[in-house]
Design a protein around this motif. Structure first.
Motif, PDB file in Angstrom:
ATOM      1  N   UNK A  28      -4.846  12.852  -6.729  1.00  0.00           N
ATOM      2  CA  UNK A  28      -4.506  13.125  -5.334  1.00  0.00           C
ATOM      3  C   UNK A  28      -5.453  12.397  -4.382  1.00  0.00           C
ATOM      4  N   UNK A  29      -6.709  12.301  -4.781  1.00  0.00           N
ATOM      5  CA  UNK A  29      -7.668  11.538  -3.975  1.00  0.00           C
ATOM      6  C   UNK A  29      -7.233  10.076  -3.883  1.00  0.00           C
ATOM      7  N   UNK A  30      -6.725   9.540  -4.993  1.00  0.00           N
ATOM      8  CA  UNK A  30      -6.233   8.154  -4.997  1.00  0.00           C
ATOM      9  C   UNK A  30      -5.022   8.007  -4.084  1.00  0.00           C
ATOM     10  N   UNK A  31      -4.160   9.018  -4.044  1.00  0.00           N
ATOM     11  CA  UNK A  31      -3.009   8.992  -3.123  1.00  0.00           C
ATOM     12  C   UNK A  31      -3.511   8.857  -1.686  1.00  0.00           C
ATOM     13  N   UNK A  32      -4.498   9.671  -1.330  1.00  0.00           N
ATOM     14  CA  UNK A  32      -5.043   9.614   0.026  1.00  0.00           C
ATOM     15  C   UNK A  32      -5.679   8.277   0.350  1.00  0.00           C
ATOM     16  N   UNK A  33      -6.361   7.692  -0.623  1.00  0.00           N
ATOM     17  CA  UNK A  33      -7.008   6.393  -0.383  1.00  0.00           C
ATOM     18  C   UNK A  33      -5.981   5.280  -0.187  1.00  0.00           C
ATOM     19  N   UNK A  34      -4.918   5.313  -0.975  1.00  0.00           N
ATOM     20  CA  UNK A  34      -3.868   4.295  -0.809  1.00  0.00           C
ATOM     21  C   UNK A  34      -3.177   4.450   0.539  1.00  0.00           C
ATOM     22  N   UNK A  35      -2.968   5.678   0.966  1.00  0.00           N
ATOM     23  CA  UNK A  35      -2.363   5.907   2.282  1.00  0.00           C
ATOM     24  C   UNK A  35      -3.282   5.389   3.385  1.00  0.00           C
ATOM     25  N   UNK A  40       0.835  -1.206   0.000  1.00  0.00           N
ATOM     26  CA  UNK A  40       0.000   0.000   0.000  1.00  0.00           C
ATOM     27  C   UNK A  40       0.871   1.258   0.000  1.00  0.00           C
ATOM     28  N   UNK A  41       1.966   1.225   0.740  1.00  0.00           N
ATOM     29  CA  UNK A  41       2.895   2.362   0.745  1.00  0.00           C
ATOM     30  C   UNK A  41       3.470   2.566  -0.654  1.00  0.00           C
ATOM     31  N   UNK A  42       3.811   1.468  -1.304  1.00  0.00           N
ATOM     32  CA  UNK A  42       4.331   1.547  -2.667  1.00  0.00           C
ATOM     33  C   UNK A  42       3.280   2.114  -3.617  1.00  0.00           C
ATOM     34  N   UNK A  77       1.076   4.333  -2.864  1.00  0.00           N
ATOM     35  CA  UNK A  77       1.060   5.784  -2.648  1.00  0.00           C
ATOM     36  C   UNK A  77       2.097   6.450  -3.543  1.00  0.00           C
ATOM     37  N   UNK A  78       3.297   5.876  -3.565  1.00  0.00           N
ATOM     38  CA  UNK A  78       4.359   6.443  -4.391  1.00  0.00           C
ATOM     39  C   UNK A  78       4.020   6.351  -5.881  1.00  0.00           C
ATOM     40  N   UNK A  79       3.410   5.258  -6.287  1.00  0.00           N
ATOM     41  CA  UNK A  79       3.030   5.101  -7.698  1.00  0.00           C
ATOM     42  C   UNK A  79       2.077   6.214  -8.133  1.00  0.00           C
ATOM     43  N   UNK A  80       1.105   6.528  -7.278  1.00  0.00           N
ATOM     44  CA  UNK A  80       0.148   7.577  -7.633  1.00  0.00           C
ATOM     45  C   UNK A  80       0.784   8.966  -7.581  1.00  0.00           C
ATOM     46  N   UNK A  81       1.714   9.169  -6.659  1.00  0.00           N
ATOM     47  CA  UNK A  81       2.445  10.440  -6.635  1.00  0.00           C
ATOM     48  C   UNK A  81       3.280  10.595  -7.907  1.00  0.00           C
ATOM     49  N   UNK A  82       3.891   9.507  -8.331  1.00  0.00           N
ATOM     50  CA  UNK A  82       4.646   9.532  -9.597  1.00  0.00           C
ATOM     51  C   UNK A  82       3.745   9.916 -10.756  1.00  0.00           C
ATOM     52  N   UNK A  83       2.563   9.298 -10.812  1.00  0.00           N
ATOM     53  CA  UNK A  83       1.635   9.598 -11.904  1.00  0.00           C
ATOM     54  C   UNK A  83       1.162  11.049 -11.838  1.00  0.00           C
ATOM     55  N   UNK A  84       0.942  11.548 -10.615  1.00  0.00           N
ATOM     56  CA  UNK A  84       0.524  12.941 -10.465  1.00  0.00           C
ATOM     57  C   UNK A  84       1.581  13.884 -11.039  1.00  0.00           C
ATOM     58  N   UNK A 116      -4.789   6.467  13.761  1.00  0.00           N
ATOM     59  CA  UNK A 116      -5.971   7.325  13.664  1.00  0.00           C
ATOM     60  C   UNK A 116      -5.600   8.705  13.126  1.00  0.00           C
ATOM     61  N   UNK A 117      -4.424   9.192  13.524  1.00  0.00           N
ATOM     62  CA  UNK A 117      -3.958  10.483  13.003  1.00  0.00           C
ATOM     63  C   UNK A 117      -3.686  10.389  11.502  1.00  0.00           C
ATOM     64  N   UNK A 118      -3.173   9.242  11.068  1.00  0.00           N
ATOM     65  CA  UNK A 118      -2.968   9.031   9.634  1.00  0.00           C
ATOM     66  C   UNK A 118      -4.300   9.044   8.902  1.00  0.00           C
ATOM     67  N   UNK A 119      -5.281   8.338   9.463  1.00  0.00           N
ATOM     68  CA  UNK A 119      -6.605   8.303   8.841  1.00  0.00           C
ATOM     69  C   UNK A 119      -7.234   9.700   8.793  1.00  0.00           C
ATOM     70  N   UNK A 120      -6.985  10.489   9.825  1.00  0.00           N
ATOM     71  CA  UNK A 120      -7.518  11.857   9.841  1.00  0.00           C
ATOM     72  C   UNK A 120      -6.922  12.674   8.704  1.00  0.00           C
ATOM     73  N   UNK A 121      -5.625  12.498   8.460  1.00  0.00           N
ATOM     74  CA  UNK A 121      -4.971  13.195   7.349  1.00  0.00           C
ATOM     75  C   UNK A 121      -5.563  12.742   6.016  1.00  0.00           C
ATOM     76  N   UNK A 122      -5.856  11.450   5.899  1.00  0.00           N
ATOM     77  CA  UNK A 122      -6.461  10.933   4.665  1.00  0.00           C
ATOM     78  C   UNK A 122      -7.854  11.511   4.456  1.00  0.00           C
TER      79      UNK A 122
END
Length: 219
Positions: free
Chosen positions: A196-203, A98-100, A102-109, A157-163
């Motif tokens: 960017x929404x996809x980045x947040x969902x993967x995170x 899942x972390x990977x 996130x990076x894939x979607x950031x690359x695409x962005x 939970x803090x991570x989920x809040x950021x998402x």
């Protein structure tokens, strides 16, 4: 009999030591993977603020992606060799994957901002900052897996809040985008916001995977 008990205690101490070293190594590797993805998010934000050109960012992101692939590859290799892990191996694989993602979607962005992005990328600054904040919290959660497992849930939970913040900003920016005339830049902005929404969902998936793993560990 006491000699047998003594050998058993020494064996258990040795095993605990091995397990501790293995666990710390796995945690360090997972933290490194998160740190690489964070570097990718910071780079993406730099394109939105105009600190770095889009073409240059795309080139740099290719290097970040290579480092991220290497970090994940090393984690996978270590997981195949170590005797003990802080959480189940399959959960570590799921978190790492899942972390990977996130990076894939950031690359695409970053690539899409260079290929067809609108002139003004200011709408992406806050969502990307929320992603960075979420990655910081995720790294904290990973760090605490061994030393303070009881506090992992708080960091998750803090991570989920950021998402959730990424999702809210996506919806707000999309509303703002479609409040004006429908132009080509409107469609371009929509595509980048969706990325960017996809980045947040993967995170969020990485956070959920860690939360699930810690719940299993507690039983």
């Amino acid at each position: 009999m006491s000699g047998v008990d003594g050998r058993a205690r020494r064996f258990l101490r040795a095993w605990d030591d091995v397990r501790g070293r293995s666990g710390r190594r796995v945690v360090d590797l997972l933290r490194h993977q998160v740190a690489v993805v964070r570097a990718g998010a910071v780079l993406a934000r730099s394109t939105a603020t105009g600190e770095i050109g889009r073409s240059a960012a795309r080139t740099q992101m290719a290097e970040v992606e290579h480092e991220g692939d290497a970090a994940r590859g090393e984690l996978v290799r270590v997981l195949r060799r170590v005797l003990a892990t802080p959480i189940d191996r399959e959960d570590l694989f799921r978190i790492s994957r899942s972390i990977d993602d996130v990076l894939d979607h950031l690359r695409d962005y970053v690539r899409e901002t260079d290929l067809f992005g609108p002139e003004d990328l200011g709408f992406a600054v806050e969502p990307l900052q929320a992603v960075i904040d979420g990655l910081d919290e995720l790294e904290t959660a990973v760090l605490k897996m061994i030393e303070d497992p009881g506090s992992v849930t708080v960091a998750v939970l803090a991570t989920r809040k950021a998402c959730s913040r990424v999702r809210q900003l996506y919806q707000t920016r999309l509303t703002e985008l479609f409040s004006g005339p429908l132009e080509m830049d409107t469609l371009r902005g929509r595509e980048l916001l969706s990325r960017l929404d996809a980045v947040g969902r993967r995170l969020g998936e990485a956070a959920d995977a860690l939360a699930d793993a810690m719940l299993k560990r507690s039983h």
